[in-house]
Write a protein that holds these residues in place. Structure first.
Motif, PDB file in Angstrom:
ATOM      1  N   ALA A   1       7.897-106.236  46.752  1.00 59.64           N
ATOM      2  CA  ALA A   1       8.860-107.072  48.006  1.00 59.64           C
ATOM      3  C   ALA A   1       9.737-106.571  49.428  1.00 59.64           C
ATOM      4  N   LEU A   2      10.671-105.223  48.734  1.00 60.88           N
ATOM      5  CA  LEU A   2      11.313-104.269  49.354  1.00 60.88           C
ATOM      6  C   LEU A   2      10.164-103.535  50.440  1.00 60.88           C
TER       7      LEU A   2
ATOM      8  N   GLU B   1      13.885-112.908  36.391  1.00 69.50           N
ATOM      9  CA  GLU B   1      14.103-112.018  36.491  1.00 69.50           C
ATOM     10  C   GLU B   1      15.331-110.921  37.352  1.00 69.50           C
ATOM     11  N   ARG B   2      15.764-111.954  38.022  1.00 65.89           N
ATOM     12  CA  ARG B   2      16.991-112.137  38.526  1.00 65.89           C
ATOM     13  C   ARG B   2      18.380-111.329  37.455  1.00 65.89           C
ATOM     14  N   GLU B   3      18.510-112.546  36.242  1.00 67.02           N
ATOM     15  CA  GLU B   3      19.826-111.738  35.434  1.00 67.02           C
ATOM     16  C   GLU B   3      18.557-110.765  34.911  1.00 67.02           C
TER      17      GLU B   3
ATOM     18  N   VAL C   1      24.282-102.562  55.687  1.00 65.29           N
ATOM     19  CA  VAL C   1      24.516-104.652  55.713  1.00 65.29           C
ATOM     20  C   VAL C   1      23.400-104.525  55.735  1.00 65.29           C
ATOM     21  N   THR C   2      22.201-103.920  56.817  1.00 67.07           N
ATOM     22  CA  THR C   2      20.843-104.323  56.576  1.00 67.07           C
ATOM     23  C   THR C   2      20.246-104.251  55.558  1.00 67.07           C
TER      24      THR C   2
ATOM     25  N   GLN D   1      19.297-108.373  49.757  1.00 66.51           N
ATOM     26  CA  GLN D   1      19.038-110.095  48.848  1.00 66.51           C
ATOM     27  C   GLN D   1      17.729-111.045  49.073  1.00 66.51           C
ATOM     28  N   GLN D   2      17.339-110.904  49.888  1.00 65.95           N
ATOM     29  CA  GLN D   2      15.568-111.511  50.451  1.00 65.95           C
ATOM     30  C   GLN D   2      14.764-111.321  49.024  1.00 65.95           C
TER      31      GLN D   2
END
Length: 153
Positions: free
Chosen positions: A148-149, A106-108, A89-90, A96-97
């Protein structure tokens, strides 16, 4: 155009695409609601417009289903490797963040390419760019996602 006859046809089309009775009924109803809202502006080709609405709603539903199945398979994969549900879940929340830091386009692109397995050639047609431009965009987007990750961990 006879609405009752078209309703049955649209329902059959949705059922063929979705393979679920209740969802096909819901999408058919939603299709006609959208159509009736737009009808006031005098649609030139009503039958084509109905099928376009139905297709788009089916695609949205299939995309939701595909994303849900992908997430479930990832959870199953993590469960099989002995990871506890809290870490799964984490990781999901962190992902998601990170995705929220991307632009909508970009998400698409990530969803189309990696969740829906759309080929680069098909993406090139969809976006109206060359395959090489698609590869560059995908690469740049993945780099942004990796940064980002790494920042959130």
């Amino acid at each position: 155009m006879e609405m009752e006859e078209q309703y049955d046809r649209i329902y059959r089309y949705c059922y063929y695409k979705i393979q679920h009775v209740a969802l096909a009924e819901d999408i058919t109803q939603e299709t006609f609601l959208h159509y009736l809202e737009k009808e006031k502006t005098d649609v030139e080709r009503p039958l084509a417009y109905l099928y376009t609405i139905a297709r788009n709603l089916c695609v949205d539903e299939l995309r939701k289903r595909k994303i849900q199945e992908a997430l479930e398979s990832k959870i199953d994969h993590f469960s099989d490797t002995g990871r506890d549900m809290q870490s799964v879940v984490t990781d999901h929340i962190v992902l998601q963040q990170a995705l929220q830091l991307l632009t909508e386009e970009e998400r698409e692109l990530v969803i189309l390419r990696f969740v829906n397995d759309v080929s680069a050639a098909d993406l090139a047609v969809i976006y109206g760019i060359s395959r090489f431009a698609v590869y560059r965009r995908v690469s740049r987007t993945l780099g942004k996602l990796k940064r980002a990750l790494s920042e959130t961990q």
